[in-house]
Design an enzyme around this catalytic site. Structure first.
Site: not given
Ligand code: GLC
Length: 723
Positions: A264
């Site tokens: 993430d």
């Molecule tokens: C964010 C979120 C995640 C998302 C990712 C890409 O920080 O935690 O759910 O898919 O980044 O945007």
């Protein structure tokens, strides 16, 4: 996943790839929202793609931008391996559906399947292959802004929605031009953050991990979810991005998951901040060896992979496994055969059908919390004048969190009501802003209320206070909205409150002085028409709460599936002092899990079991028990009811929740109609996981209490004996 055997091709490609090209496949870089091809930091993505040192890009918006970058990777790099493009299509691309928590309130997974299908069609036509959705973090924390993205506090409901959304996105063939790869996130237990503070510590027993947080992910993997995203939080001291037990032990070994685990955002690099990696090389080593396959945004794998290989800290086998997973995803998506999207076929706006689907979904998600004196539905014929008041009455800001740039705003409630009540004189006064302290608008609001036959007051929480990192320490209405509600209610004009928000709100004070409250959540692009459908009775509300609404923040965490204690509070004996309750708060929630009223009434019969007892061994061998419940519409209009089945093990080796949802069915019945609803229970519904980290599921002999009702406050109970 599709039965096609991609393994020979993966092996052939691996055999031709250099170490740098292999590490490159594990890299996902971010595109800048506000710049097209070649703009901003997108130059880094283009350069890496050209060298064949990039596997994926997220946040590419538009078919043209997608094709332009893809062409560099496919036509200019040595091996021409296509990129896979990801995006957070959480509850809509052009057509924004209600937020996931709202969809959960429909107690109807078909609602989320429609969102997924419409979203996949719109996204794939614009060159997106992969969505970072569904989020399936069970949570009991309304302070946590991301509860809006969740399906709420129950693992069974969340599992049903996870499966429906994965299938809705992926269909049967990921190469199809209207399907995208799903991503089960955030693995795991992200919703358990202490204090509801985003990214915060999660310390959880193995049994709670396996009985509460993991079931939706297991269901999603069994449904064929192509990818999984690691969570930002620690899981009992080990950050999810370095958690070998969860990522490899459970996900990849116990469950045989052969897809991609993506980090993430900079979750890999954040292992340093977590205090479990001294530097980026250590972060890369811990994350890769724990089971993360692709690194989003940070570049530790690419920067340190060669040295980790050379030192033996990273094995060739693990590297090849991660690369194989990425190539497998791309082959399943058909990107080698069809890397480009047909720009002329790109969907550039919501279709009428998509809008209609979003409107129907929003109506099914709304929950009638109270309706004293049958104030609702509004009687269009008799309603000469209506005052529509509040900061969200004429607002388009009702899409909710995680909506994409360029997605059309919501149709306001005022617009919806004007269309639905053409013969009613409708006045509009904002009265107050969503978060400000200015009360100078109250006088006009009171005057409008006094002059009208009825009031629709639209108040609540703006999407800006919902979603990632949007944690609230208080759950009341922001600004001076509560005072506005009190002032309007004090006029005595019948007042219907439409509550908008991305979480449970504490509404105990002012809501006692209004006769009717509808929880509309953040209902998406067709907010206004959907609210008007419900207020006028064109759609009879049938939603149920997927999360507990507390009376006070002080009660949190407060949830229906709690364990008993040795000294439970008993309302029948309030004088007993030494019990588990607050001295300064009434016991129990404002509204319980599964609560939701209707414009009609329903009666449930006593549940009947297909058998009264069953051997544990037979259950483990696949035997089941059927529970049948009759439900009747005892009112005068067609409406939906959600019949719910809960199980309870009153005496087990580990203290069990007082209720566990194990069945729900939303049925539509005409006035006077009666129908039988059937639930089938098997071992997986009646047993539970123990604290054994190797994963032990048990069905223990003894009584199982089966409770049925139309909320978690069930009214009937039968006993099944497991021998
Ligand atoms: C964010 C979120 C995640 C998302 C990712 C890409 O920080 O935690 O759910 O898919 O980044 O945007």
């Amino acid at each position: 996943m599709s039965g096609h055997d991609h393994e020979p091709r993966i092996a052939e490609l691996l055999g031709r790839m250099t170490v740098d090209e292999k590490l490159g496949q594990l890299q996902q870089l971010a595109w800048a929202w506000d710049t097209g091809p070649g703009g901003g930091d997108t130059a880094a993505a283009e350069a890496a793609a050209r060298k064949g040192l990039l596997g994926s890009v997220l946040n590419v918006v538009g078919a043209e931008a997608s094709n332009a970058l893809q062409r560099i990777a496919v036509e200019e790099s040595r091996l021409g391996i296509p990129l896979v493009f990801g995006l957070d299509v959480i509850h809509g691309y052009h057509t924004t559906f209600p937020i996931p928590l709202a969809q959960a309130a429909a107690f109807d997974p078909a609602v989320t399947a429609v969102d997924a299908e419409v979203s996949a069609r719109e996204a794939r036509s614009n060159g997106i292959h992969w969505t970072f959705s569904p989020m399936m973090d069970v949570t009991r924390e309304p302070r946590w802004g991301r509860i809006a993205e969740s399906i709420g506090e129950d693992p069974y409901l969340t599992s049903a929605y996870a499966v429906a959304k994965v299938r809705g996105y992926q269909g049967e063939d990921l190469t199809a031009p209207d399907r995208i790869a799903a991503c089960a996130k955030h693995f795991v237990a992200y919703g358990g953050a202490e204090g509801g503070r985003d990214y915060n510590t999660v310390d959880v027993s193995e049994q709670r991990l396996r009985n509460l947080y993991l079931p939706p992910f297991k269901a999603a993997v069994e449904a064929g979810a192509a990818t999984v995203m690691a969570a930002f939080n620690t899981v009992s001291g080990v950050p999810a991005h370095a958690n070998t037990h969860a990522l490899t032990g459970i996900l990849k070994q116990e469950w045989d998951f052969d897809g991609v685990v993506v980090s993430d955002w900079t979750g890999v690099q954040e292992l340093i901040a977590h205090g479990v990696a001294a530097d980026e090389a250590e972060a890369a080593r811990r994350s890769l060896t724990a089971g993360v396959d692709m690194e989003m945004v940070s570049t530790t794998f690419v920067d340190h992979g060669r040295d980790l290989l050379a030192s033996g800290a990273l094995t060739e086998e693990r590297l090849d496994d991660a690369v194989a997973r990425v190539l497998r995803l791309k082959l399943r998506l058909g990107l080698f055969e069809r890397p480009y999207v047909e720009e002329s076929a790109a969907l550039t706006a919501p279709s009428a059908e998509a809008r209609a689907a979003a409107r129907e979904a929003a109506g099914r998600c709304m929950v009638l919390l109270k309706n004293d004196g049958d104030t609702l539905p509004l009687d269009a014929a008799a309603l000469r004048s209506l005052a529509v008041i509040g900061p969200f009455a004429d607002s388009g800001d009702l899409l909710g969190t995680w909506t994409l740039p360029g997605a059309p705003e919501a149709v306001p409630v005022l617009t919806g009501l004007r269309e639905a009540l053409p013969d009613t004189v409708i006045s509009h006064v904002e009265g107050a802003s969503a978060e400000g302290t200015d009360t100078s608008g109250f006088a006009a609001a009171v005057a409008a209320a006094e002059a009208a036959d009825a009031v629709v007051l639209v108040v609540g929480e703006p999407p800006a206070l919902s979603g990632e990192a949007a944690v609230r320490g208080e759950l009341g209405l922001p600004g001076v909205q509560e005072q506005l509600a009190e002032a309007v209610a004090a006029t005595g004009t019948p007042c219907v409150v439409v509550l908008v928000g991305g979480r449970p709100l504490t509404i105990g004070g002012w809501a006692q002085r209004v006769p009717a409250v509808v929880m509309a959540w953040h209902p998406g692009i067709e907010a206004g028409p959907a609210v008007a459908d419900v207020l006028t009775g064109a759609v009879v509300p049938g939603g149920k709460l997927p999360v507990t609404f507390p009376r006070s923040v002080g009660q949190i965490p407060l949830y229906y599936n709690h364990e008993r204690t040795g000294r439970p509070y008993d309302p029948a004996a309030p004088e007993v002092k030494y019990v588990s309750r607050y001295l300064d708060l009434a016991d129990g929630p404002e509204f319980c899990f599964g609560h939701g009223l209707s414009y009609t009434t329903f009666a449930l019969g006593e549940p009947r079991l297909s058998r009264e007892q069953l051997a544990a061994g037979d259950l483990e061998a696949g035997a089941t028990v059927e529970v049948t419940v009759a439900v009747r519409n005892t009112g005068d209009r067609t409406a939906d009811e959600v019949v719910q089945l809960y199980v309870q093990d009153p005496a087990a080796s580990i203290a069990q929740p007082v209720r566990r949802l194990r069945g729900f069915t939303r049925v539509r019945l005409a006035a006077g109609e009666e129908r039988e609803v059937r639930f089938t229970l098997g071992a997986e519904d009646l047993g539970f996981w123990t604290n054994d980290t190797a994963g032990t599921f048990v069905v223990e002999p003894g009584e199982i209490h089966l409770h049925t009702g139309t909320s978690s406050r069930t009214r009937s109970r039968r006993t099944l004996l497991i021998t």
